[in-house]
Design an enzyme around this catalytic site. Sequence first.
Site, PDB file in Angstrom:
ATOM      1  N   ALA A   1     -40.698 -64.589  10.325  1.00  0.00           N
ATOM      2  CA  ALA A   1     -40.568 -63.075  10.616  1.00  0.00           C
ATOM      3  C   ALA A   1     -41.574 -62.747  11.586  1.00  0.00           C
ATOM      4  CB  ALA A   1     -40.400 -62.302   9.417  1.00  0.00           C
TER       5      ALA A   1
ATOM      6  N   GLY B   1     -48.493 -59.269  15.215  1.00  0.00           N
ATOM      7  CA  GLY B   1     -49.938 -59.753  14.385  1.00  0.00           C
ATOM      8  C   GLY B   1     -50.060 -61.246  14.474  1.00  0.00           C
ATOM      9  N   HIS B   2     -48.869 -62.057  14.251  1.00  0.00           N
ATOM     10  CA  HIS B   2     -48.894 -63.389  14.231  1.00  0.00           C
ATOM     11  C   HIS B   2     -49.142 -63.983  15.496  1.00  0.00           C
ATOM     12  CE1 HIS B   2     -45.966 -62.633  10.736  1.00  0.00           C
ATOM     13  NE2 HIS B   2     -46.996 -63.488  10.344  1.00  0.00           N
TER      14      HIS B   2
ATOM     15  N   GLY C   1     -54.714 -63.037   9.339  1.00  0.00           N
ATOM     16  CA  GLY C   1     -55.059 -61.707   9.621  1.00  0.00           C
ATOM     17  C   GLY C   1     -55.781 -60.895   8.628  1.00  0.00           C
TER      18      GLY C   1
ATOM     19  N   SER D   1     -46.203 -56.074  10.065  1.00  0.00           N
ATOM     20  CA  SER D   1     -46.219 -56.873   8.595  1.00  0.00           C
ATOM     21  C   SER D   1     -44.537 -57.390   8.821  1.00  0.00           C
ATOM     22  CB  SER D   1     -46.178 -56.009   7.595  1.00  0.00           C
ATOM     23  OG  SER D   1     -45.527 -56.678   6.262  1.00  0.00           O
TER      24      SER D   1
END
Length: 289
Positions: free
Chosen positions: A30, A34-35, A147, A185
């Site tokens: 998902a 951020g990733h 993170g 998130s």
Amino acid sequence: MKQIQSTAGFKSEIDKHRGKTIGMVPTMGALHAGHTSLVERSVKENEVTVVSIFVNPTQFNDANDLLKYPRTMKSDLAMLSDILGPDDIVFTPEADDIYSDENIPSIDLGHLDKIMEGKHRPGHFMGVVRIVKILLDLCQPCRAYFGRKDFQQLAVIRTLVRQTGIKTEIIGCPIVREANGLAMSSRNARLSPSMRQKAGIIYHTLKKYHQQTVPFGIKELKKKVREEINSYDRFNVEYFEIVDDNELKELSSVKDIKQGISYTGCIAVHAGEVRLIDNIQFSFLFPKG
Ligand code: PAF
């Protein structure tokens, strides 16, 4: 990039790259910005990047949470294909395979397992430790990227690496936020558009209180943060703690604040059905004289 599902296939592929610098980004999929910031950093700093996508059942203390965790493999792979090069690997194992050969590590998380996420999600960190140990053992990366949103998880993974002698350098990366301040998130996808918009208040409240002039009361400060967020419909703070960055000891009194030490305010909030976490660096200003 190559997508590999079996651990045997992964071992033989990664072994071809021994001698090169390898960066690893463990994820549960998902994927969001951020990733991708972690993946981009790994690509910049290493010759080969491995991204793992595995929704790890052992770290979910709530079966419903595991069931509802977003799974978006197709779009995850599309996103990664824009960043990764031909030698890079996306490892997408199955639970039976990845856990088939495991020696459960005996790691003493001590205090880390008893506070905040450890206290409210019993067993969660042991599940994280198990999967991260397996992934780092298989991949043996020079660096692994996580993170800072999962602030306590980062401390847990550093403890794992210290206690097992794993040689990987653990790199904590900045929190990436949505336009309204909400920390990115995978769980944000489960918020309704209006809750997602409103959830920006979590960061804004932390930001409002993150610089404090001593003296004041820690209990009062924590109460203010909790009450301010709880005043929004369907928002409910599970915990808010201020911990020191070295040992993650919870601050309970102004007397315990040490100058020269960094502190982080960590929060978990239920926004309707969805549990969100966030954190911010706290600084305490001591008036002169
Ligand atoms: O932070 C996460 O996404 C997970 O906890 C991790 C580190 C990939 C382990 O499953």
